[in-house]
Write a protein that holds these residues in place. Structure first.
Motif, PDB file in Angstrom:
ATOM      1  N   PRO A 351      -0.829 -47.628 -10.306  1.00  0.00           N
ATOM      2  CA  PRO A 351       0.221 -47.282  -9.339  1.00  0.00           C
ATOM      3  C   PRO A 351      -0.388 -46.967  -7.972  1.00  0.00           C
ATOM      4  O   PRO A 351      -1.583 -46.656  -7.867  1.00  0.00           O
ATOM      5  CB  PRO A 351       0.877 -46.053  -9.958  1.00  0.00           C
ATOM      6  N   PRO A 352       0.409 -47.058  -6.911  1.00  0.00           N
ATOM      7  CA  PRO A 352      -0.122 -46.864  -5.568  1.00  0.00           C
ATOM      8  C   PRO A 352      -0.904 -45.575  -5.368  1.00  0.00           C
ATOM      9  O   PRO A 352      -1.928 -45.563  -4.688  1.00  0.00           O
ATOM     10  CB  PRO A 352       1.132 -46.907  -4.691  1.00  0.00           C
ATOM     11  N   ALA A 353      -0.444 -44.483  -5.965  1.00  0.00           N
ATOM     12  CA  ALA A 353      -1.165 -43.220  -5.796  1.00  0.00           C
ATOM     13  C   ALA A 353      -2.580 -43.328  -6.341  1.00  0.00           C
ATOM     14  O   ALA A 353      -3.542 -42.851  -5.719  1.00  0.00           O
ATOM     15  CB  ALA A 353      -0.413 -42.087  -6.497  1.00  0.00           C
ATOM     16  N   ARG A 354      -2.736 -43.979  -7.497  1.00  0.00           N
ATOM     17  CA  ARG A 354      -4.069 -44.140  -8.091  1.00  0.00           C
ATOM     18  C   ARG A 354      -4.899 -45.142  -7.296  1.00  0.00           C
ATOM     19  O   ARG A 354      -6.115 -44.967  -7.135  1.00  0.00           O
ATOM     20  CB  ARG A 354      -3.922 -44.606  -9.550  1.00  0.00           C
ATOM     21  N   LEU A 355      -4.263 -46.180  -6.823  1.00  0.00           N
ATOM     22  CA  LEU A 355      -4.958 -47.183  -6.013  1.00  0.00           C
ATOM     23  C   LEU A 355      -5.562 -46.556  -4.766  1.00  0.00           C
ATOM     24  O   LEU A 355      -6.747 -46.753  -4.459  1.00  0.00           O
ATOM     25  CB  LEU A 355      -3.983 -48.291  -5.622  1.00  0.00           C
ATOM     26  N   PHE A 356      -4.763 -45.778  -4.025  1.00  0.00           N
ATOM     27  CA  PHE A 356      -5.252 -45.201  -2.779  1.00  0.00           C
ATOM     28  C   PHE A 356      -6.207 -44.038  -3.019  1.00  0.00           C
ATOM     29  O   PHE A 356      -7.077 -43.775  -2.182  1.00  0.00           O
ATOM     30  CB  PHE A 356      -4.083 -44.784  -1.892  1.00  0.00           C
ATOM     31  N   ARG A 357      -6.083 -43.363  -4.158  1.00  0.00           N
ATOM     32  CA  ARG A 357      -7.083 -42.350  -4.476  1.00  0.00           C
ATOM     33  C   ARG A 357      -8.457 -43.004  -4.621  1.00  0.00           C
ATOM     34  O   ARG A 357      -9.479 -42.484  -4.160  1.00  0.00           O
ATOM     35  CB  ARG A 357      -6.731 -41.623  -5.779  1.00  0.00           C
ATOM     36  N   ALA A 358      -8.457 -44.186  -5.253  1.00  0.00           N
ATOM     37  CA  ALA A 358      -9.712 -44.929  -5.394  1.00  0.00           C
ATOM     38  C   ALA A 358     -10.200 -45.440  -4.050  1.00  0.00           C
ATOM     39  O   ALA A 358     -11.363 -45.256  -3.682  1.00  0.00           O
ATOM     40  CB  ALA A 358      -9.513 -46.096  -6.366  1.00  0.00           C
ATOM     41  N   ALA A 359      -9.310 -46.065  -3.292  1.00  0.00           N
ATOM     42  CA  ALA A 359      -9.708 -46.703  -2.037  1.00  0.00           C
ATOM     43  C   ALA A 359     -10.190 -45.701  -1.008  1.00  0.00           C
ATOM     44  O   ALA A 359     -11.074 -46.017  -0.203  1.00  0.00           O
ATOM     45  CB  ALA A 359      -8.530 -47.506  -1.475  1.00  0.00           C
ATOM     46  N   LEU A 360      -9.638 -44.500  -1.033  1.00  0.00           N
ATOM     47  CA  LEU A 360      -9.954 -43.513   0.002  1.00  0.00           C
ATOM     48  C   LEU A 360     -10.875 -42.412  -0.518  1.00  0.00           C
ATOM     49  O   LEU A 360     -12.057 -42.377  -0.187  1.00  0.00           O
ATOM     50  CB  LEU A 360      -8.652 -42.926   0.549  1.00  0.00           C
ATOM     51  N   ARG A 361     -10.357 -41.513  -1.340  1.00  0.00           N
ATOM     52  CA  ARG A 361     -11.150 -40.342  -1.728  1.00  0.00           C
ATOM     53  C   ARG A 361     -12.387 -40.721  -2.518  1.00  0.00           C
ATOM     54  O   ARG A 361     -13.512 -40.328  -2.184  1.00  0.00           O
ATOM     55  CB  ARG A 361     -10.298 -39.367  -2.551  1.00  0.00           C
TER      56      ARG A 361
END
Length: 480
Positions: A351-361
């Motif tokens: 899901p987007p929240a998990r995707l962006f957690r990976a891409a950013l944090r």
């Protein structure tokens, strides 16, 4: 110095919450000092979000295709490259400039040169380029002292080479630099060039390319100095085969035995990691950089992202200098990774929240190890990408679309309007603030063409090397 930034939408944590409307950010000393907002329809067509993180790259200013690197199996692709004497500052400035225009505020730069006598001066050039462009750079100092041509006994490749190419290979083997000097240089380069925006890391190119004693030396130095390590791991099927045959306990267990697995380590690719290996990486706090387009182009396969998630492995995303369209478009590549790893079920696997957690944090952990990146909030780093939201949503019939979904569906580099890193303007109105990219690209390419013209036989030699390596692996039973 304090500055204020106003945007129509603020996507402070992509995937976690809707965008805030009509936000004003106060920026001071490279950090976000405060955020205010107001209700009502956005008065500005732009959207701000955390700057993207490229967790693994090689900083190609001259793109691989231009150097003969046509898409192929990884080992054949590597063998086909031209070896041109390029100015490291020019090449890095072009590469970093393209990344900045794609909304990337931080990158791991796996330096390509193995010329030990020039590495310090090349690092100086890369550091200058990073400062001129203005993005954060983690400079990974390359270390390699094994298997430069194929995995195993290099002499076994000789029958597949012409007399001239055989002599060139033997000369290159004889000129290999001692690994201990490669490792020693890392702290010297760090002392000379490290800063808030320029970090230095140990860069063992990969376990198949480094002697065991060299990897042990790096593990000890990393622990002693608290310095990060960045290395390739289990990228291709042939690497999996050779490493399994060479390390009976398994390569990941060996790396753990010598102390290399730790939260200081990032491994790139990890396409062929097993369940047990993922569990061990997660236990040790290792970060993986997923390089989806590169792995597709090099026929390496897809990283087992569901396996990472199942075991709690931290992972980010990198372009590896081989974006899907050879254009360093981070948002397009992120979209491809999202769709390939999102599963086939009724519920999203990524899901987007998990995707962006990976891409950013988690991706930012590859830069300096910290886990506090990826949300725009008071006290956070002022690393901000600003995109043309109106352009992305121009055909929408719905006023309150989910901004994260619009971003994931439509965003490309052409929508990036501004980039701020550590509170400083890097891109303004779609143009780099620090360098003239067109002029720098033109100078780099002119020099590259002159270097290629000085040795016109390089293209043919690259083709012969590629086909020799292919024949070697086929005849050796490693054709998968």
């Amino acid at each position: 110095m304090t500055r204020r930034l106003s945007v129509g939408r603020l996507l402070a944590e992509p995937g976690m919450a809707p965008a805030r409307r009509n936000a004003e950010l106060t920026i001071a000393d490279g950090r976000i000092a405060g955020i205010a907002g107001s209700d009502g329809a956005p008065r500005d067509g732009r959207i701000a979000l955390p700057a993207m993180v490229n967790a693994h790259d090689h900083g190609y200013g001259v793109l691989p295709l231009a150097m003969g690197g046509c898409d192929d199996a990884l080992e054949c692709w590597i063998a086909s490259f031209l070896r041109l004497p390029l100015d490291p500052r020019l090449e890095a400035a072009v590469a970093f400039g393209r990344m900045a225009l794609a909304g990337i505020g931080a990158t791991v730069h796996c330096h390509n040169s193995l010329a030990v006598d020039r590495l310090e001066s090349e690092a100086e050039g890369v550091a200058r380029a990073a400062a001129e462009v203005g993005i954060r750079v983690a400079f990974s100092c390359p270390v390699r002292d094994r298997n430069p041509w194929v995995y195993g006994d290099q002499q076994d490749l000789l029958p597949y080479l012409s007399d001239g190419d055989r002599a060139a290979m033997e000369a290159a083997l004889a000129a290999a630099a001692p690994a201990h000097r490669q490792v020693e240089q890392v702290e010297e380069i760090a002392a000379a060039h490290e800063s808030e925006l320029f970090q230095v890391q140990y860069g063992p190119v990969g376990p198949q390319w480094c002697q065991d004693a060299t990897l042990e030396r790096i593990a000890e130095a990393s622990a002693l100095h608290g310095r990060r390590v960045h290395m390739h791991l289990l990228e291709s099927p042939r690497q999996r085969e050779w490493l399994d045959a060479t390390y009976r306990q398994g390569i990941v267990r060996f790396l753990d035995d010598i102390g290399l697995l730790s939260p200081r380590l990032t491994v790139a690719h990890g396409v062929h990691l097993t369940e047990d290996e993922c569990a061990l990486l997660a236990e040790r706090g290792v970060t993986v950089s997923v390089n989806t387009s590169s792995n597709l182009r090099m026929r390496s396969g897809l990283a087992p992202v569901p396996r990472y998630i199942r075991h709690g492995v931290r992972f980010g995303f990198g372009l590896d200098g081989a974006a899907h369209d050879d254009d360093q478009d981070y948002f397009r590549d992120l979209r491809l990774a999202w769709r390939l790893h999102n599963g086939a079920g009724l519920d999203p696997a990524l899901p987007p929240a998990r995707l962006f957690r990976a891409a950013l944090r988690d991706g930012f952990r590859a830069i300096d190890g910290s886990g506090d990146y990826g949300a725009l909030a008071p006290g956070a780093r002022a690393d901000i990408a600003i995109l043309d939201y109106a352009g992305m949503a121009e055909y929408s019939l719905i006023a309150d679309l989910d901004e994260t979904q619009v971003l994931l569906t439509r965003a490309t580099s052409r929508h990036v309007r501004d980039l701020i890193v550590a509170g400083r303007t890097v891109v303004s109105g779609g143009r780099l603030a620090g360098i003239d990219l067109a002029a720098t690209e033109a100078e780099l390419m002119a020099r590259a063409r002159r270097a290629a013209a000085d040795d016109p036989g390089q293209f043919a030699r690259g083709h012969r090397r590629r086909e020799a390596v292919r024949a070697y692996y086929k005849d050796s039973g490693h054709s998968i």
